[in-house]
Design an enzyme around this catalytic site. Structure first.
Site, mmCIF file in Angstrom:
data_model
loop_
_atom_site.group_PDB
_atom_site.id
_atom_site.type_symbol
_atom_site.label_atom_id
_atom_site.label_comp_id
_atom_site.label_asym_id
_atom_site.label_seq_id
_atom_site.Cartn_x
_atom_site.Cartn_y
_atom_site.Cartn_z
ATOM 1 N N THR A 73 0.812 -1.171 -0.046
ATOM 2 C CA THR A 73 -0.017 0.067 0.078
ATOM 3 C C THR A 73 0.783 1.281 0.068
ATOM 4 O OG1 THR A 73 -1.709 -1.265 1.172
ATOM 5 C CG2 THR A 73 -2.072 1.259 1.482
ATOM 6 N N ASN A 152 -6.656 -9.814 -6.777
ATOM 7 C CA ASN A 152 -6.589 -10.493 -5.358
ATOM 8 C C ASN A 152 -8.156 -11.213 -5.060
ATOM 9 O OD1 ASN A 152 -7.373 -7.500 -5.196
ATOM 10 N ND2 ASN A 152 -7.914 -8.022 -3.063
ATOM 11 N N GLN A 180 -0.276 -9.820 -6.175
ATOM 12 C CA GLN A 180 -0.746 -11.567 -6.362
ATOM 13 C C GLN A 180 -0.176 -12.055 -7.300
ATOM 14 O OE1 GLN A 180 -2.928 -12.634 -4.004
ATOM 15 N NE2 GLN A 180 -3.489 -10.925 -2.831
ATOM 16 N N SER A 197 4.413 -6.981 -2.132
ATOM 17 C CA SER A 197 4.400 -7.101 -0.822
ATOM 18 C C SER A 197 4.860 -8.522 -0.090
ATOM 19 C CB SER A 197 2.890 -7.044 -0.383
ATOM 20 O OG SER A 197 2.639 -7.292 0.991
ATOM 21 N N HIS A 199 4.396 -10.266 2.417
ATOM 22 C CA HIS A 199 3.342 -11.264 3.131
ATOM 23 C C HIS A 199 2.363 -12.123 2.149
ATOM 24 C CE1 HIS A 199 -0.551 -9.155 3.671
ATOM 25 N NE2 HIS A 199 0.026 -7.981 3.432
ATOM 26 N N THR A 235 14.582 3.999 9.288
ATOM 27 C CA THR A 235 15.517 3.074 9.321
ATOM 28 C C THR A 235 14.894 1.768 8.746
ATOM 29 O OG1 THR A 235 16.413 4.162 11.274
ATOM 30 C CG2 THR A 235 16.892 1.961 10.885
ATOM 31 N N CYS A 317 -10.723 -7.301 2.404
ATOM 32 C CA CYS A 317 -10.939 -6.139 2.787
ATOM 33 C C CYS A 317 -12.639 -5.880 2.875
ATOM 34 C CB CYS A 317 -10.298 -4.873 1.757
ATOM 35 S SG CYS A 317 -8.848 -5.565 1.385
HETATM 36 N N1 PLP Z 1 -2.758 -4.955 -3.746
HETATM 37 C C1 PLP Z 1 -3.204 -6.075 -3.753
HETATM 38 C C2 PLP Z 1 -3.628 -6.851 -4.809
HETATM 39 C C3 PLP Z 1 -3.368 -7.001 -2.690
HETATM 40 O O1 PLP Z 1 -3.890 -8.132 -2.534
HETATM 41 C C4 PLP Z 1 -2.967 -6.258 -1.447
HETATM 42 C C5 PLP Z 1 -3.322 -7.083 0.000
HETATM 43 O O2 PLP Z 1 -4.548 -7.551 0.264
HETATM 44 C C6 PLP Z 1 -2.497 -5.102 -1.555
HETATM 45 C C7 PLP Z 1 -2.369 -4.419 -2.723
HETATM 46 C C8 PLP Z 1 -1.930 -4.517 -0.330
HETATM 47 O O3 PLP Z 1 -0.918 -5.098 0.261
HETATM 48 P P1 PLP Z 1 -0.257 -4.488 1.652
HETATM 49 O O4 PLP Z 1 -0.876 -5.612 2.575
HETATM 50 O O5 PLP Z 1 1.158 -5.046 1.680
HETATM 51 O O6 PLP Z 1 -0.173 -3.181 1.976
#
Ligand code: PLP
Length: 371
Positions: A73, A152, A180, A197, A199, A235, A317
């Site tokens: 994000t 996603n 994704q 990302s 995670h 940092t 979300c």
């Molecule tokens: N974009 C997509 C397609 C995602 O699936 C997500 C997370 O759900 C994000 C952006 C946001 O990622 P982050 O959790 O690292 O902010």
């Protein structure tokens, strides 16, 4: 203690790979240096950050640089900043697909306050954008086009290379959310910026990155100590960077094994959920994401009845906020169909047995709804 549910929500987040955990521990426990310090401890930490940067960058297009950030994000917000320089050159339009993640969609909408016109471009009933229609929208006033590679919520894959070509024909930049897709679906070499990302690839939460093509001018989003070439002060965490790097290495090393495993699970899932219809394109999709609907199913009730499976109603979300999914709405689904849709997302650490048991639990709970 209650047994953990079967985890089928790998689009929301992925479990940490054991190898990633191992790669992070030394930087949490022993090597505590600030990577921005000039002494030996600092230089050691800085070297670890740079190794991780190279590991993460190796799965991205060539001829660019990677800026670490706190999340995808944040990386997306950073990337949108490139629109400011183009506005000065008379370009005041931003186009995003209507199916973008809120990280892109809401960031784009916030640019109205900076004097931009923001267009949310429709997608087709299969979730894919029409290149012809998009080509009609992009013009000489367009500063930035943002389109994701893998969605996603429904897993469909957009024709990003062709979208980027359309943007470039009119001198606009293309920002691609590859969160994704990274490590699983090839990223077209022509995009200008890509957000990722950790995670979502069996890495740690709290770190993302923006890859930026050489020559693109990015203003800093936050002011401070000038880290990350002054673009993203603060940092860095060597542990998070090392974890991200190791997660990227594993994606590359295990790519074929992971892909075959996902294919096998997708086949299994399609047969176990054969009474359900797939939302979005059947073929142009990442197979680890199955967004399905069964008319008449009350998904809110299903989710409260099914405790043994972690799955999602639409996107994590949208389900968190209680809002109906904007992606399923963009496909043209009726509100009742949206409320009858679930997302089952499997990954590296799921087994075929997980799918079998989970589908029995979910389908069994549906039967009690007598539809
Ligand atoms: N974009 C997509 C397609 C995602 O699936 C997500 C997370 O759900 C994000 C952006 C946001 O990622 P982050 O959790 O690292 O902010």
């Amino acid at each position: 203690m209650a047994k953990d549910p079967i985890y089928l929500d790998n689009q929301a987040t992925t479990p940490l790979a054991p190898e990633v955990f191992d790669a992070m521990v030394p930087w949490l426990r022993d090597n505590f240096g600030n990577p921005h310090s000039a002494h030996l401890l600092g230089r050691k930490a800085a070297a670890a950050v740079e190794v991780a940067r190279d590991q993460v960058t190796s799965l991205l297009p060539s001829n660019g640089k990677l800026f670490f950030a706190g999340s995808a994000t944040e990386a997306i917000n950073l990337g949108f900043g490139a629109a400011h320089a183009l506005k000065a050159a008379g370009r005041d339009k931003i186009i995003v697909l209507d199916s973008e993640h809120a990280a892109v969609r809401d960031t784009a909408l916030s640019y109205k306050e900076h004097g931009f016109m923001v267009e949310r471009h429709p997608i087709g009933p299969d979730g894919i954008v029409s290149l012809e229609e998009l080509g009609g929208s992009i013009d000489e006033k367009t500063a930035l086009v943002a389109a994701m590679l893998v969605n996603n919520e429904i897993g469909v894959i957009q024709p990003v290379e062709a979208i980027t070509n359309l943007a470039h024909e009119h001198g606009a930049l293309m920002l691609c959310d590859v969160v994704q897709a990274y490590g699983r679906v090839p990223i077209p070499d022509n995009v200008d910026m890509a957000a990722i990302s950790a995670h979502k690839i069996y890495g740690p939460k709290g770190i993302g990155a923006l890859w930026v093509r050489e020559g693109i001018d990015l203003p800093p989003m936050i002011q401070g100590g000038g880290q990350e070439q002054g673009i993203r002060s603060g940092t860095l965490s060597p542990a998070l960077c090392a974890g991200f790097g190791q997660a990227a290495v594993l994606c590359a090393e295990q790519h074929d094994v992971d892909a075959a495993h996902i294919q096998a699970m997708a086949n299994k899932a399609r047969s176990c959920f054969s009474d359900w219809e797939i939302n979005g394109a059947m073929d142009q999709r990442y197979l680890g994401n199955l967004n399905i609907r069964r008319d008449g199913v009350d998904v809110a009730r299903l989710m409260s009845d099914v405790r043994g499976v972690a799955f999602s109603a639409g996107s994590a979300c949208a389900s968190g906020s209680g809002r109906p999914s904007h992606v399923l709405a963009a496909l043209g689904l009726e509100p009742a169909q949206i409320k009858s849709s679930i997302r089952v997302g499997f990954g590296r650490y799921n087994s075929l047995e997980d799918i079998e048991i989970a589908s029995k639990i979910i389908n069994g709970a549906v039967e009690t709804q007598h539809i």
